[in-house]
Design an enzyme around this catalytic site. Sequence first.
Site, PDB file in Angstrom:
ATOM      1  N   ASP A 226      -2.066  30.958   8.178  1.00 26.00           N
ATOM      2  CA  ASP A 226      -1.495  30.120   9.465  1.00 26.00           C
ATOM      3  C   ASP A 226      -0.898  31.039  10.477  1.00 26.00           C
ATOM      4  O   ASP A 226      -0.634  32.382  10.240  1.00 26.00           O
ATOM      5  CB  ASP A 226      -0.325  29.208   9.129  1.00 26.00           C
ATOM      6  CG  ASP A 226      -0.722  28.147   7.916  1.00 26.00           C
ATOM      7  OD1 ASP A 226      -1.930  27.559   8.295  1.00 26.00           O
ATOM      8  OD2 ASP A 226      -0.146  27.913   6.991  1.00 26.00           O
ATOM      9  N   ASP A 229       4.318  29.591   9.711  1.00 24.79           N
ATOM     10  CA  ASP A 229       4.525  28.883   8.625  1.00 24.79           C
ATOM     11  C   ASP A 229       5.943  28.331   8.261  1.00 24.79           C
ATOM     12  O   ASP A 229       6.711  29.348   7.942  1.00 24.79           O
ATOM     13  CB  ASP A 229       3.559  29.596   7.620  1.00 24.79           C
ATOM     14  CG  ASP A 229       3.393  28.654   6.300  1.00 24.79           C
ATOM     15  OD1 ASP A 229       4.005  27.663   6.286  1.00 24.79           O
ATOM     16  OD2 ASP A 229       2.783  29.020   5.203  1.00 24.79           O
ATOM     17  N   LYS A 264       2.606  25.628  11.702  1.00 26.63           N
ATOM     18  CA  LYS A 264       2.767  24.632  10.456  1.00 26.63           C
ATOM     19  C   LYS A 264       4.089  24.515  10.503  1.00 26.63           C
ATOM     20  O   LYS A 264       5.030  24.948  10.116  1.00 26.63           O
ATOM     21  CB  LYS A 264       2.245  25.217   9.114  1.00 26.63           C
ATOM     22  CG  LYS A 264       2.314  24.512   7.929  1.00 26.63           C
ATOM     23  CD  LYS A 264       2.000  25.153   6.638  1.00 26.63           C
ATOM     24  CE  LYS A 264       0.414  25.115   6.646  1.00 26.63           C
ATOM     25  NZ  LYS A 264       0.001  25.846   5.337  1.00 26.63           N
TER      26      LYS A 264
END
Length: 363
Positions: A226, A229, A264
């Site tokens: 990602d 995160d 995320k």
Amino acid sequence: MLKKNNPCMTFVLLLTLLLTMFVGVNVHAATNYYVSPTGNDSNSGTSTSSPFKTIEKAVSAATAGSTVYLLPGTYTYGTNMSSTIVLGSKSGASTSNRPKLMAYDSSNKPVLNFSGQPISSSSIGINITGGYWTVSGLIIKNCGDNAILMKGSSSTYNIINSCETYSNADTGIQISGGASYNTVKYCVSKYNCDSSQGNADGFACKLSPGAGNTFDNCVAEYNSDDGYDLYQCYTAVTITNSKANYNGYFSNGTATSGNGEGFKLGGDDANVAHTVTNCSAAGNQKKGFSSNNNPGKTVLTDCIAYEPQTIASGVTYYNFNMINGPVKITNCYSYKYNSTTASTKYRIKSGSTVSGGNMTATY
């Protein structure tokens, strides 16, 4: 008969008292140190003409208020740093008395090349276990795990500024394990990839960090997992003015097996209201912005997401996937690849507060 006070005598007495109070107090500025790839640890390390060779030597000598300057050049693992560079606690360090590790010339950033460091969770480039450090203007690459890690309750009020992390075997810059009130700003993190392709992010504040951590004006691109995160993050994080592009892809455009999310914003059902402002996500493999099982009322303001040019085989892609609880979304836009054509590839939980922008809460 009382005598009148002599103003001159009063001044002299006060001055004498003040001088007496400070007798024996040793007040001096902290010593700065210099390191060069071609230096020598037998040098004094206190001038550009007599620099140390190893970064560890300078860090060990530094005190609160010291600046360790890295002169331009490439610092190599096994020569200029024997292992992880540990920035521990320095007595007397504070927000106004910071120890610093930084480029001597910000226009010619030193490169810390950890190529050859074993692939291991202990193979960190710079491990900041202490507080109030400033790390600025460095390029860190090829570490066996994180390039920069802030972990533990003593890792607090650190500033990472204008650093670049490339091609490390885990997340470029990570905050975890109780580290709190740390600021990462004007940093770039690219091409980080672990063996599973599912852990290496550009930036992470995950695995039980403390409170008050922020990211500002950062760029995460082509990381195997990602861009940003916040998995297992149980305290609110602030992300502003930052970009997440092409995460979940290698630089040649091939999809990784990672999650491929730009931002995320949760994980493990942590109920936290994160704040994301003026951020963009472009071309990430699976999602631009994702709540990722976080039911907290995250606040997204002035954010934009663009679809990838080609959605990877078998992937159900969303620019915004905020489906785990009501969120607040203001002036946010979902677009097709590289255009201002509206994209319907988004899901926002019903009951969310959505104003401005081009999306509605219908999921």
